[in-house]
Design a protein around this motif. Structure first.
Motif, PDB file in Angstrom:
ATOM      1  N   ASP A   1       0.817  -1.220   0.000  1.00 25.87           N
ATOM      2  CA  ASP A   1       0.000   0.000   0.000  1.00 25.87           C
ATOM      3  C   ASP A   1       0.849   1.267   0.000  1.00 25.87           C
ATOM      4  N   TRP A   2       2.126   1.167   0.403  1.00 24.97           N
ATOM      5  CA  TRP A   2       2.988   2.346   0.424  1.00 24.97           C
ATOM      6  C   TRP A   2       3.681   2.589  -0.916  1.00 24.97           C
ATOM      7  N   ASP A   3       3.624   1.620  -1.847  1.00 26.66           N
ATOM      8  CA  ASP A   3       4.165   1.792  -3.198  1.00 26.66           C
ATOM      9  C   ASP A   3       3.381   0.905  -4.159  1.00 26.66           C
ATOM     10  N   PRO A   4       2.136   1.274  -4.455  1.00 26.24           N
ATOM     11  CA  PRO A   4       1.299   0.444  -5.317  1.00 26.24           C
ATOM     12  C   PRO A   4       1.950   0.185  -6.674  1.00 26.24           C
ATOM     13  N   GLY A   5       2.006  -1.097  -7.031  1.00 26.97           N
ATOM     14  CA  GLY A   5       2.572  -1.468  -8.317  1.00 26.97           C
ATOM     15  C   GLY A   5       4.082  -1.391  -8.391  1.00 26.97           C
ATOM     16  N   ARG A   6       4.743  -1.093  -7.253  1.00 28.14           N
ATOM     17  CA  ARG A   6       6.211  -1.022  -7.203  1.00 28.14           C
ATOM     18  C   ARG A   6       6.761  -0.038  -8.242  1.00 28.14           C
ATOM     19  N   ALA A   7       6.241   1.175  -8.214  1.00 24.10           N
ATOM     20  CA  ALA A   7       6.713   2.206  -9.138  1.00 24.10           C
ATOM     21  C   ALA A   7       8.049   2.796  -8.708  1.00 24.10           C
TER      22      ALA A   7
END
Length: 415
Positions: free
Chosen positions: A179-185
């Motif tokens: 939730d702190w980096d959705p999609g690992r961007a």
């Protein structure tokens, strides 16, 4: 690349190294400082103190500021990591995977193990980041809660998917969408850290332990149970046992979990809360069972046949240490190439064979088996799909929640 046999250390040696090298303090361990250390800075002034230093409050998400990328002209990377968190050869001086990367790409990696604590390291780099200056580092490894904070502050550069084909394809599903980096961007996991139940079969003497409820409620275990000083793991595992999702819980849910743990403390069920010094208590039988970290349990089992573990049916907590490229890094493309390299199964297998934490790379088992068959078959290092499905993460906290929750947990543990 030729194969090598990773050096095997005893659990006692591993624990001693973590105490002395990762924290520099005999009474604290990296495991007890990783995410819980956020509470100390927040309780002591927290985001207000950060704002007073010219650091904007968390809450916005945007890409970091890119410097001119010198990757094409300067074949180098400055990489900061935690102590004892990279494969080494038998001499203890060379890092085979890093050397193989340099041999293949011509990119020299200046590798420094200068991270001993998340907040301490944040203190080193925040003046430069707040001022929009480069930190002198192209790649850093931070635990999930602090990685999320830097992303919210806009101090981490967005990754270019075109430079990360292996990482995108091989990232394990359980780590894909925090939730702190959705999609690992902005980040990719370096290693996963799982909390499980470990036990000493000899000390249990036939008592069955399969759940957190067994730890908290079985009177035959009174005074022989250990929980962790890591708030997210202890409370997260308790929430799961209560049928609550650690990724979605409310204030009332948290308070109920604390109250349940407090009852166990009051009646003497819990012997004590520990960092990873539980390894000694468990090996000696002072703890019949306890919450434990998977990386430690791997070594404990290798050294003591009485040690084993169980994954509760309710699930278990997994967190991660993560690779990020900070603002103004001079060699962003080179850093992305190194991230991608560690998502190739062969390099990932060599790293996993030495570190023994949860490997976040799918498809690594076959390569790991060539180095260490036992490690390849160990679900604490390579979780199977059924085990992955039971993995849960503790949700991100607001600054207000962080302060309140850590204060309540500190009162519980007597910290």
């Amino acid at each position: 690349m030729e194969q090598y046999e990773p050096e095997r250390l005893s659990a006692v040696q591993v624990a001693a190294m973590r105490r002395s090298l990762r924290t520099g303090r005999a009474s604290l361990t990296r495991r007890s400082l990783l995410r819980a250390s956020a509470g100390g800075v927040l309780a002591a002034g927290g985001l207000g103190a950060l704002s007073a230093c010219g650091i904007p409050p968390a809450g916005r998400t945007q890409g970091g500021v890119a410097a001119e990328d010198h990757s094409a002209k300067e074949k180098e990377i400055a990489f900061s990591n935690w102590t004892e968190y990279m494969d080494v050869d038998d001499s203890g001086k060379r890092h085979p995977t890093l050397e193989a990367f340099t041999e293949r790409t011509g990119i020299k990696v200046t590798y420094t193990e200068d991270i001993n604590d998340n907040n301490e390291f944040f203190g080193k780099i925040k003046p430069q980041l707040a001022a929009g200056q480069e930190t002198g580092r192209d790649l850093i490894v931070l635990t999930d809660w602090l990685a999320g904070r830097l992303i919210r502050l806009g101090w981490v550069q967005k990754l270019d998917p075109a430079h990360l084909p292996h990482a995108f394809a091989n990232l394990s599903p359980q780590f894909r969408d925090p939730d702190w980096d959705p999609g690992r961007a902005y980040s990719y996991p370096w290693q996963g850290i799982s909390a499980v139940i470990a036990y000493n079969k000899k000390a249990l003497d036939g008592i069955e332990v399969t759940s957190v409820s067994d730890l908290l409620d079985n009177p035959r275990l009174k005074g022989r149970v250990g929980f962790l000083t890591e708030m997210r793991d202890t409370v997260g595992m308790t929430l799961l046992d209560m049928g609550k999702d650690p990724g979605k819980f409310t204030d009332d849910d948290y308070d109920a979990a604390i109250a349940r743990l407090q009852r166990a403390v009051d009646k003497g069920q819990i012997r004590r809360f520990t960092g990873n010094d539980y390894t000694s208590d468990l090996s000696k039988g002072d703890f019949a069972a306890c919450l434990a970290w998977a990386g430690d349990v791997v070594q404990l089992k290798a050294d003591n046949p009485d040690i084993d573990f169980v994954i509760p049916d309710s699930g278990y907590i997994t967190s991660s240490d993560n690779l990020l490229i900070p603002d103004k890094a001079r060699h962003k493309t080179n850093a992305e190439r190194l991230i991608d390299y560690y998502y190739e199964p062969q390099a990932a297998a060599r790293l996993a064979a030495y570190i023994n934490y949860v490997c976040p790379v799918d498809g690594v088992k076959e390569e790991l088996a060539k180095i260490d068959r036992d490690a390849a078959d160990n679900p604490l290092i390579i979780p199977d799909k059924a085990m992955q499905a039971r993995s849960r993460s503790f949700r991100s906290l607001s600054s207000k929640e962080e302060t309140a929750y850590e204060t309540k947990f500190a009162k519980l543990t007597g910290a």
